[in-house]
Design an enzyme around this catalytic site. Structure first.
Site, PDB file in Angstrom:
ATOM      1  N   ALA A  12      30.270  56.245  18.169  1.00  0.00           N
ATOM      2  CA  ALA A  12      29.074  56.425  17.361  1.00  0.00           C
ATOM      3  C   ALA A  12      28.233  57.513  18.017  1.00  0.00           C
ATOM      4  O   ALA A  12      27.949  57.448  19.209  1.00  0.00           O
ATOM      5  CB  ALA A  12      28.281  55.131  17.282  1.00  0.00           C
ATOM      6  N   ASP A  13      27.883  58.545  17.258  1.00  0.00           N
ATOM      7  CA  ASP A  13      27.047  59.642  17.762  1.00  0.00           C
ATOM      8  C   ASP A  13      25.576  59.314  17.538  1.00  0.00           C
ATOM      9  O   ASP A  13      25.157  59.028  16.409  1.00  0.00           O
ATOM     10  CB  ASP A  13      27.377  60.953  17.030  1.00  0.00           C
ATOM     11  CG  ASP A  13      28.679  61.569  17.487  1.00  0.00           C
ATOM     12  OD1 ASP A  13      29.245  61.096  18.503  1.00  0.00           O
ATOM     13  OD2 ASP A  13      29.135  62.520  16.833  1.00  0.00           O
ATOM     14  N   LEU A 220      37.077  80.841  20.006  1.00  0.00           N
ATOM     15  CA  LEU A 220      36.122  81.835  20.501  1.00  0.00           C
ATOM     16  C   LEU A 220      34.772  81.737  19.808  1.00  0.00           C
ATOM     17  O   LEU A 220      34.048  82.737  19.694  1.00  0.00           O
ATOM     18  CB  LEU A 220      36.712  83.240  20.311  1.00  0.00           C
ATOM     19  CG  LEU A 220      38.097  83.483  20.932  1.00  0.00           C
ATOM     20  CD1 LEU A 220      38.631  84.853  20.521  1.00  0.00           C
ATOM     21  CD2 LEU A 220      38.032  83.366  22.451  1.00  0.00           C
ATOM     22  N   GLY A 224      35.991  83.715  16.282  1.00  0.00           N
ATOM     23  CA  GLY A 224      37.277  83.317  15.742  1.00  0.00           C
ATOM     24  C   GLY A 224      38.153  82.606  16.759  1.00  0.00           C
ATOM     25  O   GLY A 224      37.716  81.680  17.438  1.00  0.00           O
ATOM     26  N   ASP A 252      36.468  69.976  17.032  1.00  0.00           N
ATOM     27  CA  ASP A 252      37.310  68.927  16.478  1.00  0.00           C
ATOM     28  C   ASP A 252      37.704  69.248  15.033  1.00  0.00           C
ATOM     29  O   ASP A 252      38.826  68.971  14.605  1.00  0.00           O
ATOM     30  CB  ASP A 252      36.588  67.583  16.525  1.00  0.00           C
ATOM     31  CG  ASP A 252      36.270  67.157  17.945  1.00  0.00           C
ATOM     32  OD1 ASP A 252      37.052  67.485  18.857  1.00  0.00           O
ATOM     33  OD2 ASP A 252      35.229  66.501  18.147  1.00  0.00           O
ATOM     34  N   ALA A 282      31.801  73.843   9.428  1.00  0.00           N
ATOM     35  CA  ALA A 282      31.276  72.654  10.108  1.00  0.00           C
ATOM     36  C   ALA A 282      29.965  72.919  10.831  1.00  0.00           C
ATOM     37  O   ALA A 282      29.148  72.002  10.984  1.00  0.00           O
ATOM     38  CB  ALA A 282      32.310  72.102  11.081  1.00  0.00           C
TER      39      ALA A 282
END
Length: 300
Positions: A12-13, A220, A224, A252, A282
């Protein structure tokens, strides 16, 4: 059975945003606490499932509210949670995350039930590993469990995608030999290649090949990724320009996307090109799993 079987952590974050990170002994004001699903293993599973992959997760959680939060998030993403073990009386792993104004983060992980994922759990899942196209591994569960999974995957002919994070000082030769690819960021590549500040990502990636990895992908950030295959040939995959809001879990997302496309037969460079787009999407939203895109939400 699965395009990707993720064997790893589920946390859990607990995230707070700050105007600046506190120094030693200092207290600063932060935003309201946000609770969301995370953990490197669960993140990779959710990212792959959101992209349409057939995904399973082998992990341990506690029988607490955070465990229910994690299960609900995986089901919503489309992950098969049949192999998630709910441990009675255990606390689910948690990660305390501070996000600065630049979107970068600092994280402290309390493993909880993740520490109880064992080689015996892996042995019980041998047929599932054998029936999967790829197995995705990280290092937020006991090292002996990671080793057992890599060994089983090697024996059964399942491709291993290894993201060695949190990064140890070195990796076992057996783990490196199973990695196809080893997925690292620049700092991890430098550290695992010997820690020298000299050289380039290409140098560090080739050093890791020399240590036994079958192939290496170096992420990176906004620039990229670098792909180095088993023969030492390299490709630079350009980044996608976006405005970063929160980098939590972006690596991730990249790894889950990479494993999904490798499972479907893409070359390593093709898979990395796709994964760069997923990682870029993300970082444009806060949180880890809540920020992961579907295929329709990817930047061009």
């Amino acid at each position: 059975m699965y395009d990707v079987l993720v064997v790893g952590s589920a946390n859990a974050d607990l995230t707070v945003r700050v105007a600046r990170r506190p120094g030693a002994g200092e207290t600063v004001h932060g935003s309201d606490l946000v609770e969301s699903a995370g953990g490197k293993g669960a993140n990779q599973a959710a990212a792959a499932a959101r992209l349409g992959g057939r995904v399973g997760l082998l992990a341990r959680i506690g029988d607490d509210a955070y465990g229910e939060l994690l299960l609900d998030a995986q089901r919503a993403a489309g992950t098969d949670v049949a192999h998630v073990i709910v441990e009675s009386g255990a606390r689910t792993g948690t990660a305390m995350i501070i996000v600065g104004p630049d979107g970068d983060n600092s994280i402290v992980v309390s493993p909880g039930a993740n520490a109880a994922l064992t080689p015996e759990d892996v042995a019980a899942a041998r047929d599932v590993i054998a029936a999967s196209a790829t197995v995705s591994l990280q290092l937020e569960v006991p090292m002996e469990t990671v080793r057992a999974t890599a060994a089983t995957a090697t024996e059964t002919g399942t491709r291993v995608v290894l993201n060695p994070s949190p990064t140890p000082d070195s990796l076992d030769p057996e783990l490196l030999a199973a990695a196809d690819p080893l997925v690292v960021n620049e700092h991890e590549a430098q550290q695992l290649a010997g820690g020298s500040s000299e050289g380039t990502p290409e140098d560090w990636a080739r050093a890791l090949l020399g240590q036994g990895a079958r192939s290496v992908v170096v992420t990176l950030g906004g620039d990229g990724a670098l792909v180095v295959d088993g023969g030492g040939g390299s490709d630079r995959v350009p980044g996608v320009k976006v405005e970063a809001v929160d980098t939590t879990g972006a690596g991730d997302a990249f790894t889950g996307a990479l494993a999904t496309r490798l499972a479907r037969g893409d070359s390593l460079t093709e898979a990395a090109r796709f994964a760069v787009r997923v990682g870029a999407a993300a970082v444009t939203k806060p949180g880890a799993q809540p920020s992961y895109p579907t295929l329709e939400e990817l930047p061009s």
